[in-house]
Every structure is written in C-alpha cells, then in structure tokens.
Design a protein around this motif. Structure first.
Motif: not given
Length: 374
Positions: A120-125
């Motif tokens: 999720a942190m990568h998608l949000l980034g």
C-alpha cells in the motif's frame, strides 16, 4: 529419488511473456502494468528480489521495452537475473525519491494494472506523485494473465504432480494409527522434498472429526484405528505448484464412510469429465456439486470445486458458481469436491487437471479408491 527438473526458462522466454503482458494491458484499455516483487514478477522475469520497503517495480507499457525500477544496491542481482538481457534497469539510491523515478516512466493520467501484492505504501507513493493516475489490481484487470500455460509450463506442472503422486504412494505405506497428525504431516513434507520440491506450502492431515475442517492444520491429535484421514499437500517443484488430496482410512471403514467416499469420487469424476474448451468454469463446479446434492449431502460441500495453479498453488481461474470465464487449452486447475460432516469425518479427492484441445488431462494419477492404511 527426486523428480528431474526441466531446463530453466531463458531470457527470450521472459521477453515473450513481458511482451504478451504489455499487449494484453493495451487490449484491456490500460496504459501499462506495474509489477511488484511476488509471483507475477517471478513469472514475467524470473527475478525474485527481497520484499522490503525499498521500491522495486517492473514497468510494462505497450510498444516500449520493459523497464525495472530497482534499488541501486540490488541492481547487480537484477542484471544477473534470467530476464536481465531483456530489461532496462532504472536504479535509485537511498535518499532519492523512487516514486519520481517510476513516475518518469508513466503516463501521468494513465490507468495502470498493478500486481495484487504491491505494498500500500508504494501504491500511495505513486498516487501522490501522479495524482492524475489510477490503478486496478491485476486480478481485476487481467485475471487470466498467467492462466494459460505453454508446453514448458505444463511440463513443470506435470513434474510437480508426479512428485506429489510419488509422495502419496509412499505415505500410504507408512503407519498412521498411534501417531500424531503432525508426525504424518512431517513425513509428507520430507517426502515432497525428497521427490524434488524446493518448497512445501501445506501438509494437511485431518483425522477423524478434524476431517470436517477443510483447511485443518495438522495438530497433536493421535490418529486412531477407525479414523478417516484427509491428506492434502503440495508445494513448488521447478517453480510450479503441486496440490493433491486423497482420503485414507485406518483399518476397515464403515458402510457410511465407504458410501460418502464413493459419492465424492463420483463427484470428482463428474467434474473432470465436464472439462473441455469453451465450457464456463462454473460448469465444473455444477457438475461435481450435482452429484453430491443428488446424494443428499449438498449442505456439506462447503467450498468451490477448484482453483487455478501455476507459479502459485492458488490463482485464477476458479471453478465456482458465477465464474463464466470459458476454459481454454493450457489452463490448469484443481478439481476437488468434498463432503464434511461436522464432529464426525470428512472426505476430499483432488487432482490437478489441464484443459486439452478436446477435453481434460489429469496431472495426478494415483488411485482415487479409498486406501486402507495401518
């Protein structure tokens, strides 16, 4: 003795897969595919980097060469991966913004398919860096991406199935009565590895009343004479999955236990015989389920009839009511009906099946009759 492993895939094999995936993305109206570490990345590239907070992302855009955003400290390993000659590396160093590196490769307003296991942190980034972009999970956007296997993949699945069969032939000759489920499960894991598996994913040993739990974790219950025992086991050999279930009995079964086993065996046969190109996945479930319902046990068949298998042991397509995807030659999936009688016993029989030009072919070929064990 271990099962021989087929020759490794080449850079050209991976190049062809990435080109096919990029074309499929374009055909689905996507600007491209974004693939994080996990089974999709392994299937597309042969590269299995560590899964960490550092961004690694394969970018596939129709009409462009594939590019891999990779941490600089992992770039040497990425360059040596089987897909190395087919990839352009875009590395980034700690302290820099990896999402800016990835964003430079993407259409700012594009809709992209992204692998289900992306963090999720990568998608949000990515969404923060490219607020006009949007994303769909690969299971939603391209559910059949890995579903149709080529000849080399079928060879690996057949080898994995043969190793699982050899494991079953040995386990049913070992003692069951007086031993804990966990001990028999350890034997299954050992035998799978002896027959060539590099990874053991599950070894279900469900005896007596535990057999009514389809995903029972083998525990310290001591197997008793008179128990029905569900065995369900598999893992990876040569990077491809095995998964088979057989139900054995410790000593002579009762008339009811035999009858329930026969019903499940007939249901499994009906599901297998329904396999042919063009048939909707749900028809495999319907064919197996009808046998069990007609016998009066419909409420005790509590799961779908099957799931796809490949570089993971569970993947699309799924043999379940509502799945209208037609079968295509090269698809591989389980056919595994069961009956589960709470507090008493359960029965499940499972083979991996591949769709042929005119029907289906089993990749598991051990007897489906109830085996009597000691």
């Amino acid at each position: 003795m271990s099962t021989p492993t087929p020759a490794p895939f080449t850079a050209e094999d991976y190049r062809a897969r990435m080109e096919r995936a990029a074309r499929a993305a374009g055909d689905a109206g996507l600007a491209g595919l974004l693939v994080a570490p996990g089974p999709d990345l392994v299937w597309l590239t042969g590269y299995a980097p560590p899964v960490t907070e550092r961004l690694t992302l394969l970018v596939l855009v129709p009409g462009r060469d594939p590019e891999l955003v990779v941490p600089a400290l992992e770039a040497p390993d990425a360059a040596k991966a089987p897909c190395g000659p087919a990839l352009a590396l875009r590395d980034w160093t700690d302290g820099k913004d990896p999402y800016a590196v990835a964003a430079a490769l993407l259409d700012p307003g594009g809709r992209f398919g992204i692998s289900d296991n992306a963090w999720a942190m990568h998608l949000l980034g990515l969404t923060h860096t490219l607020p006009g972009s949007s994303y769909a999970s690969l299971t939603e956007a391209l559910p059949m991406l890995r579903a149709v296997k080529d000849a080399a993949e079928l060879e690996r699945l057949a080898a994995a199935g043969a190793a699982a069969d050899a494991t079953y032939e040995e386990i049913r000759r070992l003692p069951f009565a007086g031993r804990r489920e966990s001990e028999v499960a350890a034997d299954l894991a050992r035998l799978l590895r002896e027959h060539g598996h590099s990874q053991v994913d599950f070894t279900i040993v469900a005896s007596g009343p535990n057999g009514a739990d389809p995903h029972h974790e083998a525990d310290e219950r001591v197997i008793e004479r008179g128990d029905t025992v569900v065995l369900d086991f598999g893992g990876l050999l040569g990077g491809y999955g095995s998964d088979t279930s057989r139900t054995v009995h410790v000593g002579e079964p009762t008339e009811e236990e035999r009858r329930v086993h026969d019903i499940v065996r007939e249901a499994q046969e009906a599901g297998f015989r329904a396999v042919r190109p063009g048939v909707a996945c749900q028809e495999i479930d319907r064919a197996a389920r009808a046998v069990i319902e007609d016998a009066g046990y419909g409420e005790y068949f509590i799961h779908r009839t099957g799931h796809g298998i490949g570089v993971t042991t569970h993947e699309p397509p799924y043999m379940v009511e509502g799945e209208e995807q037609p079968l295509v030659p090269g698809m591989c999936f389980s056919v595994e009906p069961g009956i589960y009688l709470p507090g008493r016993f359960g029965v499940r029989i499972e083979d991996i099946v591949t769709v042929t030009e005119d029907g289906g072919r089993r990749l598991n070929n051990t007897t489906r009759e109830m085996a009597i064990v000691d």
